[in-house]
Design an enzyme around this catalytic site. Structure first.
Site, short mmCIF file in Angstrom:
data_model
loop_
_atom_site.label_atom_id
_atom_site.label_comp_id
_atom_site.label_asym_id
_atom_site.label_seq_id
_atom_site.Cartn_x
_atom_site.Cartn_y
_atom_site.Cartn_z
N CYS A 81 -19.75 25.82 28.76
CA CYS A 81 -20.45 26.33 27.65
C CYS A 81 -21.80 25.69 27.84
CB CYS A 81 -20.05 25.95 26.24
SG CYS A 81 -20.69 27.36 25.13
N HIS A 118 -14.95 28.40 26.68
CA HIS A 118 -14.38 27.17 26.78
C HIS A 118 -12.83 27.24 26.89
CE1 HIS A 118 -17.22 25.09 23.83
NE2 HIS A 118 -17.72 26.32 23.59
N PRO A 123 0.91 -1.35 0.05
CA PRO A 123 -0.16 0.06 -0.07
C PRO A 123 0.79 1.50 0.07
CG PRO A 123 -0.64 -1.57 1.54
CD PRO A 123 0.58 -2.09 1.09
N GLU A 133 -10.97 24.77 27.53
CA GLU A 133 -10.26 23.71 27.07
C GLU A 133 -9.25 24.10 25.56
OE1 GLU A 133 -13.59 23.99 26.91
OE2 GLU A 133 -14.31 23.21 25.16
N1 GLN Z 1 -25.63 25.68 22.39
C1 GLN Z 1 -25.35 26.56 23.25
C2 GLN Z 1 -25.11 28.21 22.68
O1 GLN Z 1 -25.20 28.36 21.43
C3 GLN Z 1 -23.88 26.28 23.69
C4 GLN Z 1 -22.83 26.06 22.85
C5 GLN Z 1 -21.65 25.43 23.38
O2 GLN Z 1 -21.82 24.66 24.29
N2 GLN Z 1 -20.64 25.46 22.60
O3 GLN Z 1 -25.30 29.07 23.20
#
Ligand code: GLN
Length: 536
Positions: free
Chosen positions: A383, A509, A192, A511
């Site tokens: 979030c 976020h 491959p 993270e």
């Molecule tokens: N759905 C939610 C919003 O738009 C949270 C988005 C998310 O967790 N990234 O506010």
């Protein structure tokens, strides 16, 4: 260094070989030799960005500081290199075509027929060179998404072929392929790889270096055979065998001198030594950790390890810094309810409720948070997870029956989470969320403030809904404090319940901003609290 050097990484045979990890690992090695490195990814799909793709299609959507929704490989680049990527680091075919078509409509092509070659390839090349032209980097590594031979990657391969001519020694091509082990024959097979290199050669590219992905280390014979059939130097056939952690890959490549081979081939003098001291310390801590910390990740994509990639890595980094093994349990939010929450969660040291969109699995997230709140277990809402924290608190502490987010129930009486003002008249879904890094001012003495050890922070966002400030006083009077606020808009970015040991939700976020060299302070603080729970 006088000229910026361009390294291209293509893939063959199959996808999911970990091109992003190999690119990030090579970047790490060059950085560890003192060079300034950035990595970019070109994705051959037609979407303008992965922001509108669901995680089944594409895994996690990563967000850059400047607010671009990107491929999750950019997360690897940032975590490995401790750099910040930007809009320029991830380009898709959709964006290339959009730029070319916009130019055509403006009349920029002066009556000419607009074609894949040269117009699309010129736009690809222009984008490949953007970061290098800033003068900020010695090396720009470009990962070409997809697999050689795909119809949609042809214009990219053609652009790389042209750039090789234009850049000469400043350009190097690395091809990553797969060497499978056939159990019945007890043999590894190089065919491959040979076919894949042939395909690349037919498209005009002779790779300088081959990286062979394999389960187990390959014999020298096998590597020499590949070198012979593929016109590559023997020492330039590098193997990347499976290792327990992706963070070991730079060391696997370093042992085979990949950094030196790259430098030699590009005519860069090899100076200094490879400084991977901190990296090795991190790995040693990871391996030496005996005790573990048990975290439950509550989300609806548990069968999809890539969906929460950055969260997994942030937890792992923080656990490693605390000299613990991360014992991560994925808990399906659709399978969780008030009846089984105790059984599923009681042995965990901490619970993290994941980000997300839509109402699927929402009740399970409430159940997890209610259990954590009532049993004083460290809980982290990210979030949507933060929004769930607010809703659960509204329903069960404030007594606001059926309180909800208007995302889930537009007619709810108590809109504790509501659409942001700026989102109300939007008609276009792509790239229109609140995206990228925003300021956040922290309340002194809050857990968040103590974690960051700073009053003003910046973290990245990706959402449309927000905490409804009309309810702020009611929440605060009942024990849920808004400890992080955006100073420009007054949006609530963090909620905490100070009466509990560690109960925090962030609208942002954290993270996306956690690297091996620099783990995110909130993940560090959360893991520390979870360890304190640990009954081991
Ligand atoms: N759905 C939610 C919003 O738009 C949270 C988005 C998310 O967790 N990234 O506010």
């Amino acid at each position: 260094m006088a000229d910026t050097k361009y390294i291209f990484v293509t893939g063959g045979v199959v996808s999911s070989l970990g091109k992003g990890i190999v690119a990030a690992s090579l970047g790490k090695l060059l950085q560890a030799r003192g060079f300034r490195v950035t990595i970019q990814k070109f994705d051959p799909y037609i979407n303008i960005d992965p922001g509108t793709l669901n995680p089944y299609e594409h895994g996690e959507c990563y967000v850059t500081v400047d607010g671009r929704e990107t491929d999750l490989d950019l997360g690897h680049y940032e975590r490995f290199l401790n750099i910040s990527t930007s809009k320029a680091n991830n380009i898709t075919t959709g964006r290339i075509y959009q730029n070319v078509i916009d130019a055509e409509r403006r009349g920029d092509f002066l009556g000419k027929t607009v074609q894949v070659v040269p117009h699309i390839t010129d736009e690809i090349k222009r984008n490949i060179l953007i970061l290098g032209n800033t003068g900020d980097y010695d090396f720009v590594i470009t990962e070409i998404g997809g697999t050689v031979g795909d119809i949609e990657s042809l214009p990219y391969i053609e652009s790389v072929r042209q750039l090789r001519w234009e850049l000469g020694k400043n350009c190097l091509c690395i091809h990553l392929t797969y060497v499978p082990y056939i159990a019945a024959a007890k043999e590894v097979k190089t065919k491959p790889t040979q076919h894949s290199v042939k395909e690349l050669q037919e498209q005009g590219i002779q790779p300088n270096i081959l990286v062979l992905r394999t389960e187990k280390p390959l014999s020298e014979n096998i590597c020499h055979k590949v070198a012979l059939f593929c016109n590559v130097d023997k020492n330039a056939v590098i193997q990347s065998y499976d290792v327990p952690s992706i963070y070991e890959v730079p060391l696997v490549l370093a042992r085979q001198n990949m950094d030196k081979i790259v430098l030699q081939k590009m005519g860069v003098p090899i100076k200094g030594k490879l400084d991977l001291e901190n990296w090795k310390n991190f790995l040693n801590n990871m391996k030496a950790a005996k005790k573990s910390v048990k975290i439950g990740l509550v989300g609806k994509y548990v069968e999809l390890p890539d969906a929460y990639k950055s969260i997994n890595e942030s937890l792992l980094q923080a656990a490693t810094y605390h000299k613990r093994k991360l014992d991560l349990h994925f808990i399906h939010s659709e399978k969780l309810n008030d009846e089984n929450a105790e059984e599923l969660l009681q042995n965990l040291d901490g619970v993290l409720v994941a980000p997300g969109f839509g109402h699927r699995g929402l009740e399970g997230k409430f159940a997890a948070l209610k259990f954590a709140r009532e049993h004083n277990k460290p809980a982290f809402g990210v979030c949507l997870g933060m929004q769930c924290m607010v809703i659960e608190y509204a329903r069960n502490v404030l007594g606001l029956q059926n309180a909800n987010s208007t995302e889930m129930d537009p007619n709810t009486k108590y809109k504790v989470i509501d659409l942001m003002e700026a989102q109300k008249n939007l008609k276009i879904m792509g790239g229109s969320m609140r995206l990228g890094a925003y300021d956040c001012k922290l309340e002194k003495d809050s857990i968040a403030y103590n974690a960051y050890n700073s009053e003003l922070i910046r973290e990245r966002h990706r959402h449309r809904y927000e905490f409804n400030n009309n309810f702020k006083a009611q929440f605060e009077a009942n024990g849920m404090k808004c400890t992080g606020i955006n100073p420009q808009t007054g949006l609530v970015e963090i909620v905490e319940v100070p009466a509990l040991k560690w109960y925090m939700g962030t609208q942002y976020h954290p993270e996306y901003n956690s690297t091996v060299a620099n783990p995110n302070p909130l993940f560090m603080s959360f893991i520390k609290a979870a360890i304190a729970e640990n009954k081991e």
